[in-house]
Design a protein around this motif. Sequence first.
Motif, mmCIF file in Angstrom:
data_model
loop_
_atom_site.group_PDB
_atom_site.id
_atom_site.type_symbol
_atom_site.label_atom_id
_atom_site.label_comp_id
_atom_site.label_asym_id
_atom_site.label_seq_id
_atom_site.Cartn_x
_atom_site.Cartn_y
_atom_site.Cartn_z
ATOM 1 N N GLU A 82 24.712 86.344 90.350
ATOM 2 C CA GLU A 82 25.201 86.810 91.652
ATOM 3 C C GLU A 82 26.433 87.668 91.437
ATOM 4 O OE1 GLU A 82 23.834 86.283 94.593
ATOM 5 O OE2 GLU A 82 22.814 84.348 94.515
ATOM 6 N N ILE A 84 29.295 88.559 93.895
ATOM 7 C CA ILE A 84 29.737 88.160 95.236
ATOM 8 C C ILE A 84 30.964 88.960 95.640
ATOM 9 C CG2 ILE A 84 30.640 86.250 96.613
ATOM 10 C CD1 ILE A 84 29.146 84.339 94.662
ATOM 11 N N LEU A 101 25.089 77.923 94.855
ATOM 12 C CA LEU A 101 25.784 78.718 93.833
ATOM 13 C C LEU A 101 26.125 77.886 92.599
ATOM 14 C CD1 LEU A 101 28.107 80.910 96.102
ATOM 15 C CD2 LEU A 101 26.049 81.635 94.864
ATOM 16 N N ILE A 107 28.449 84.190 87.345
ATOM 17 C CA ILE A 107 28.779 84.727 88.669
ATOM 18 C C ILE A 107 29.954 85.699 88.528
ATOM 19 C CG2 ILE A 107 29.693 84.169 90.958
ATOM 20 C CD1 ILE A 107 28.250 81.505 90.833
ATOM 21 N N MET A 109 32.779 87.527 90.922
ATOM 22 C CA MET A 109 33.365 87.594 92.268
ATOM 23 C C MET A 109 34.288 88.802 92.336
ATOM 24 S SD MET A 109 34.311 83.631 93.077
ATOM 25 C CE MET A 109 33.107 82.326 92.755
ATOM 26 N N ARG A 128 25.664 89.348 97.255
ATOM 27 C CA ARG A 128 25.976 88.370 98.288
ATOM 28 C C ARG A 128 27.393 88.601 98.791
ATOM 29 N NH1 ARG A 128 23.383 82.449 98.049
ATOM 30 N NH2 ARG A 128 23.846 82.045 100.216
ATOM 31 N N GLU A 129 27.607 88.493 100.090
ATOM 32 C CA GLU A 129 28.943 88.687 100.654
ATOM 33 C C GLU A 129 29.337 87.420 101.378
ATOM 34 O OE1 GLU A 129 28.999 93.432 100.981
ATOM 35 O OE2 GLU A 129 28.607 92.426 102.896
ATOM 36 N N ILE A 130 30.507 86.886 101.019
ATOM 37 C CA ILE A 130 30.908 85.589 101.547
ATOM 38 C C ILE A 130 32.296 85.645 102.162
ATOM 39 C CG2 ILE A 130 31.494 83.212 100.865
ATOM 40 C CD1 ILE A 130 29.138 83.304 98.930
#
Length: 226
Positions: A82, A84, A101, A107, A109, A128-130
Amino acid sequence: MHIHILTVLPELLESPFNHSILKRAKDKGLLEISVHHLRRWAVNEYGQVDDYQFGGGAGMVIMCEPLVKAIEELSADKIFDEIIFLTPDGERLSQPIANQLSLRENILMICGHYKGIDQRVRDHFVTREISIGDYVLSGGELAAAVLVDAIGRLLPGVLNDETSALFDSFQDNLLAPPVYTRPEVYRDWKVPEILLSGDHKKINEWRYEEAVKRTQERRPDIIKDE
Ligand code: 6GU
């Protein structure tokens, strides 16, 4: 699990992962965290990574080039499961997302700042946007720290039986029940009798009832109808 974080403020992320449960996860080799300063991929000798936005308006935007160079360099020896982007207009973080996750291996970020990052990076690299809630922070760093904590504590072997994540608030759509420790009486405030009874079946029933009561009072929205 290996988490990489891309930021213009690496200093903000120096301490959060070096204490308590996340420190233990790192010490046990279950979690590795690499914080990368975006300036390493700056577009010029002045360390520039942002610029004015097209169309006008206040606030700087992080440019494509430093981000893309960073992403491509960091991707050279592994595939990120991912990528993110932490942003207030992302999907709101929840326990199911953290659970999901926590099953990933690698990952990345990306912490936004100023007005955000060039949309083209979001379109072509971000998976992915969080967001961590409906309020605005000055940057994505504290949100990334929250996300890493929520994920890291779920990795197998990080928590022991006593601290098991299975009993967390939200894990079964219930908030956690009240807890007490010594002394049995403080001032004239007594610990509920049942907790001192040694009857574990009764205690578990009591805890479940309290959890349901607390959830109905405070967060009726999270109770699942089954
Ligand atoms: Cl991920 N970033 C920023 N800047 N503000 C937020 C957020 C993220 N989540 C909630 N507020």
